[in-house]
Write a protein that holds these residues in place. Structure first.
Motif, mmCIF file in Angstrom:
data_model
loop_
_atom_site.group_PDB
_atom_site.id
_atom_site.type_symbol
_atom_site.label_atom_id
_atom_site.label_comp_id
_atom_site.label_asym_id
_atom_site.label_seq_id
_atom_site.Cartn_x
_atom_site.Cartn_y
_atom_site.Cartn_z
ATOM 1 N N HIS A 179 5.744 6.940 7.936
ATOM 2 C CA HIS A 179 6.386 7.777 9.021
ATOM 3 C C HIS A 179 7.531 6.951 9.701
ATOM 4 O O HIS A 179 7.216 6.011 10.335
ATOM 5 N N SER A 180 8.627 7.499 9.867
ATOM 6 C CA SER A 180 9.900 6.757 10.527
ATOM 7 C C SER A 180 9.334 6.899 12.179
ATOM 8 O O SER A 180 8.716 7.920 12.588
ATOM 9 N N GLY A 181 10.024 5.926 12.793
ATOM 10 C CA GLY A 181 9.841 6.052 14.136
ATOM 11 C C GLY A 181 10.004 4.565 14.677
ATOM 12 O O GLY A 181 10.233 3.556 13.803
ATOM 13 N N ASP A 182 9.846 4.189 15.903
ATOM 14 C CA ASP A 182 10.036 2.993 16.456
ATOM 15 C C ASP A 182 8.919 2.468 17.398
ATOM 16 O O ASP A 182 8.815 2.994 18.654
ATOM 17 N N PRO A 183 7.939 1.918 16.898
ATOM 18 C CA PRO A 183 7.678 1.535 15.607
ATOM 19 C C PRO A 183 7.317 2.441 14.685
ATOM 20 O O PRO A 183 6.791 3.516 14.963
ATOM 21 N N PRO A 184 7.555 2.097 13.418
ATOM 22 C CA PRO A 184 6.878 3.063 12.453
ATOM 23 C C PRO A 184 5.623 3.421 12.570
ATOM 24 O O PRO A 184 4.841 2.304 12.703
ATOM 25 N N THR A 185 4.852 4.723 12.053
ATOM 26 C CA THR A 185 3.468 4.584 11.996
ATOM 27 C C THR A 185 3.110 4.909 10.296
ATOM 28 O O THR A 185 3.919 5.242 9.729
ATOM 29 N N TYR A 186 2.007 4.829 10.288
ATOM 30 C CA TYR A 186 1.268 4.799 8.801
ATOM 31 C C TYR A 186 0.295 5.722 8.902
ATOM 32 O O TYR A 186 -0.514 5.853 9.860
ATOM 33 N N GLU A 187 -0.295 6.310 7.748
ATOM 34 C CA GLU A 187 -1.548 7.016 7.899
ATOM 35 C C GLU A 187 -2.090 7.045 6.421
ATOM 36 O O GLU A 187 -1.222 6.776 5.575
ATOM 37 N N ARG A 188 -3.380 7.134 6.241
ATOM 38 C CA ARG A 188 -4.105 7.048 5.071
ATOM 39 C C ARG A 188 -3.676 8.367 4.161
ATOM 40 O O ARG A 188 -3.304 9.546 4.760
ATOM 41 N N ASN A 189 -3.345 8.253 2.929
ATOM 42 C CA ASN A 189 -2.837 9.136 1.997
ATOM 43 C C ASN A 189 -4.246 9.816 1.239
ATOM 44 O O ASN A 189 -4.526 9.368 0.411
ATOM 45 N N ASP A 190 -4.554 10.879 2.079
ATOM 46 C CA ASP A 190 -5.621 11.419 1.496
ATOM 47 C C ASP A 190 -5.659 11.823 -0.080
ATOM 48 O O ASP A 190 -6.611 11.978 -0.712
ATOM 49 N N ALA A 191 -4.287 12.174 -0.337
ATOM 50 C CA ALA A 191 -4.193 12.790 -1.711
ATOM 51 C C ALA A 191 -4.521 11.661 -2.678
ATOM 52 O O ALA A 191 -5.110 11.917 -3.661
ATOM 53 N N PHE A 215 0.531 -1.132 0.051
ATOM 54 C CA PHE A 215 -0.198 0.030 -0.001
ATOM 55 C C PHE A 215 0.972 1.323 0.030
ATOM 56 O O PHE A 215 0.486 2.253 -0.622
ATOM 57 N N VAL A 216 2.124 1.284 0.777
ATOM 58 C CA VAL A 216 2.891 2.140 0.642
ATOM 59 C C VAL A 216 3.569 2.594 -0.760
ATOM 60 O O VAL A 216 3.546 3.717 -1.133
ATOM 61 N N SER A 217 3.862 1.413 -1.507
ATOM 62 C CA SER A 217 4.284 1.573 -2.858
ATOM 63 C C SER A 217 3.352 1.960 -3.766
ATOM 64 O O SER A 217 3.650 2.780 -4.845
ATOM 65 N N LEU A 218 2.094 1.783 -3.545
ATOM 66 C CA LEU A 218 1.012 2.232 -4.225
ATOM 67 C C LEU A 218 0.410 3.600 -3.755
ATOM 68 O O LEU A 218 -0.065 4.279 -4.774
ATOM 69 N N GLY A 219 0.870 4.040 -2.775
ATOM 70 C CA GLY A 219 0.535 5.692 -2.198
ATOM 71 C C GLY A 219 -0.615 5.546 -1.750
ATOM 72 O O GLY A 219 -1.101 6.562 -1.495
ATOM 73 N N THR A 231 -11.166 9.674 -6.365
ATOM 74 C CA THR A 231 -12.699 10.139 -6.555
ATOM 75 C C THR A 231 -12.665 11.116 -7.453
ATOM 76 O O THR A 231 -13.676 10.934 -8.240
ATOM 77 N N VAL A 232 -12.031 11.972 -7.770
ATOM 78 C CA VAL A 232 -11.878 12.968 -8.972
ATOM 79 C C VAL A 232 -11.897 11.831 -10.396
ATOM 80 O O VAL A 232 -12.586 12.250 -11.428
ATOM 81 N N LYS A 233 -11.035 10.897 -10.534
ATOM 82 C CA LYS A 233 -11.032 9.918 -11.700
ATOM 83 C C LYS A 233 -12.200 9.235 -11.492
ATOM 84 O O LYS A 233 -13.004 9.291 -12.906
ATOM 85 N N ALA A 234 -12.751 8.981 -10.601
ATOM 86 C CA ALA A 234 -14.249 8.157 -10.842
ATOM 87 C C ALA A 234 -15.562 9.162 -11.017
ATOM 88 O O ALA A 234 -16.218 8.933 -12.018
ATOM 89 N N LEU A 235 -15.368 10.450 -10.567
ATOM 90 C CA LEU A 235 -16.330 11.416 -11.171
ATOM 91 C C LEU A 235 -16.134 11.614 -12.590
ATOM 92 O O LEU A 235 -17.214 11.683 -13.323
ATOM 93 N N ALA A 236 -14.912 11.801 -13.145
ATOM 94 C CA ALA A 236 -14.696 11.982 -14.527
ATOM 95 C C ALA A 236 -15.338 10.732 -15.287
ATOM 96 O O ALA A 236 -15.819 10.858 -16.615
ATOM 97 N N GLN A 237 -14.985 9.631 -14.763
ATOM 98 C CA GLN A 237 -15.171 8.344 -15.634
ATOM 99 C C GLN A 237 -16.920 8.169 -15.613
ATOM 100 O O GLN A 237 -17.452 7.762 -16.649
ATOM 101 N N ASP A 238 -17.570 8.436 -14.558
ATOM 102 C CA ASP A 238 -18.848 8.298 -14.256
ATOM 103 C C ASP A 238 -19.951 9.427 -14.938
ATOM 104 O O ASP A 238 -20.979 9.225 -14.761
ATOM 105 N N HIS A 239 -19.296 10.498 -15.135
ATOM 106 C CA HIS A 239 -20.211 11.464 -15.466
ATOM 107 C C HIS A 239 -19.925 12.113 -16.788
ATOM 108 O O HIS A 239 -18.786 12.497 -16.863
ATOM 109 N N SER A 240 -20.916 12.570 -17.580
ATOM 110 C CA SER A 240 -20.527 13.450 -18.753
ATOM 111 C C SER A 240 -20.022 14.802 -18.577
ATOM 112 O O SER A 240 -20.409 15.194 -17.328
ATOM 113 N N LEU A 241 -19.515 15.356 -19.623
ATOM 114 C CA LEU A 241 -18.951 16.726 -19.207
ATOM 115 C C LEU A 241 -20.252 17.851 -18.988
ATOM 116 O O LEU A 241 -20.316 18.338 -18.030
#
Length: 172
Positions: free
Chosen positions: A68-80, A59-63, A86-96
């Motif tokens: 985040h470094s640390g001991d133990p390392p922490t992770y967080e959802r990449n909202d970007a 999942f890290v590789s996919l983005g 979501t933007v791609k889905a909107l473009a795909q699912d809706h006409s201009l």
């Protein structure tokens, strides 16, 4: 797709087989609002920490998540990542035309708030003046909706740009 911050979560389809370890981890990541450790994620999804670690690295590789470094390392959802998905889905699912119609209605809603509060953005609303005129709960609900509407507008405009790019490339 009018549910505000949860819009991202509801708009993202889990690409993994239902019930699989990957699907459970992915769903838990979608729900997380704060950083987490592998042990925490493994416990919440009832899977082996070693297996969770392997999938989280993917999942890290996919983005999908940020490490985040640390001991133990922490992770967080990449909202970007989820925002773009979501933007791609909107473009795909809706006409201009559908996207432009939605943009217009979002702009009208924003303009209503701007006029009601005599401010350009929710952040510039004079809380003291407003609180004397309206209930606190009503103001909070409006400002929250206004903020969410502005976020939706950004997503729809980005989706429109994607659609415009496709339209231009098909005209060549």
């Amino acid at each position: 797709m009018d549910s505000g911050p949860d819009e991202l979560q509801s708009a993202i389809e889990n690409p993994f087989d239902e019930g699989s370890i990957e699907a459970r981890l992915y769903n838990e990541i979608l729900r997380r609002q704060s950083p987490f450790t592998i042990a925490d994620l493994a416990a919440r999804t009832e899977c082996d920490p070693a297996g969770a670690r392997e999938y989280i690295q993917s999942f890290v590789s996919l983005g999908v998540v940020i490490k985040h470094s640390g001991d133990p390392p922490t992770y967080e959802r990449n909202d970007a990542y989820f925002e773009w998905d979501t933007v791609k889905a909107l473009a795909q699912d809706h006409s201009l035309a559908e996207l432009e119609s939605r943009i217009e209605s979002l702009l009208e809603r924003i303009q209503t708030y701007q006029e009601r509060y005599d401010a350009d953005t929710p952040e510039t609303v004079d809380q003291v003046t407003v609180d004397a005129k309206m209930s606190r709960a009503s103001v909070d609900a409006d400002l929250n909706d206004w903020t969410n509407t502005r976020a939706k507008l950004r997503r729809y405009k980005r989706a429109r740009q994607i659609r415009l790019g496709r339209s231009e490339s098909t005209c060549i």
